[in-house]
Design a protein around this motif. Structure first.
Motif: not given
Length: 251
Positions: A34, A36, A61, A63, A81, A85
């Motif tokens: 995942k 970031a 996943e 962002f 953040e 998440k």
């Protein structure tokens, strides 16, 4: 942590939207991590959004996070953040950097401050946040430069601002080691990306291409697997700066 264990791990990448960072983001996502993903400014938005689209298409996943990481509160907010998440952070990679090629006697105070903010200050507080917020047995890697082993002029603020990151890496590895966190730095040679060409004349590009023992500029495809190794199977390596440049510089 081996490569086989990346599925479900959370990887935070500063400068992760394009160039080496973008490649790393996509490679980690392809292995089930995942993501970031930080990018600095509006000029990087389109490339970063394209990177995110490719990652989401893989079913991963992820962002995006846009901010100037020379502001410490933004570094902290990026980590927070990711925690909000995903609940935890396992790997933190910092590819942020800026090159200035300029003579010592012509460099301004403003340029000095900007270069040290981007290349040194942001790296320091990135490591600080990693030490506070990574899970136990986490991994941290920072991209520096092979100019740290070069005897050359014109890069005083670039190489000079990256130089402290070597000691930051050593100090962080010593302090974070009790939690099983390994901390490394990778020093590529001149990389064949837009990051490199903006500061160089055609003659200088030709020189850099010929300077490595194996020939040519550093390919980001040769650096990404090394970073992956250091934050997975190579976890036992810590406190080290690894020069990966095809024989461009050594020490």
């Amino acid at each position: 942590m081996s490569k086989n264990d990346l599925k479900g791990k959370v990887v935070l990448i500063a400068g992760g939207g394009k160039n080496l960072g973008g490649l790393l983001s996509k490679r980690f996502a392809a292995q089930g991590a995942k993501l970031a993903i930080h990018y600095n400014s509006e000029s990087s938005r389109v490339e970063s959004e394209n990177t995110l689209s490719e990652i989401l298409a893989l079913g991963a996943e992820a962002f995006l996070f846009q901010a100037d990481l020379t502001k410490v509160e933004n570094v902290s907010r990026f980590f927070d953040e990711a925690l909000a998440k995903f609940g935890h952070i396992d790997i933190a990679v910092n590819t942020v950097g800026m090159v200035l090629k300029k003579s010592f006697t012509e460099t301004t105070e403003e340029e000095y401050d900007k270069m040290f903010g981007i290349n040194s200050k942001s790296a320091y507080f990135f490591l600080q946040e990693a030490g506070k917020k990574l899970s136990d047995n986490g991994r941290v890697c920072t991209i520096v430069t092979s100019l740290l082993a070069a005897y050359t002029g014109l890069y005083s603020t670039y190489a000079g601002a990256k130089a402290p990151v070597e000691h930051f890496t050593r100090a962080a590895s010593k302090e974070f080691g009790s939690r099983g966190i390994s901390v490394t730095a990778v020093a590529p040679g001149p990389m064949d990306t837009p990051f490199f060409y903006g500061q160089e004349t055609s003659d200088a590009v030709a020189y850099h291409q010929s300077a490595s023992a194996l020939g040519g500029l550093t390919d980001i495809k040769d650096i990404a697997p090394l970073v992956e190794f250091l934050v997975t199977d190579g976890w036992w390596i810590t406190g080290q700066t690894i020069f990966a440049n095809g024989g461009y510089t050594t020490r």
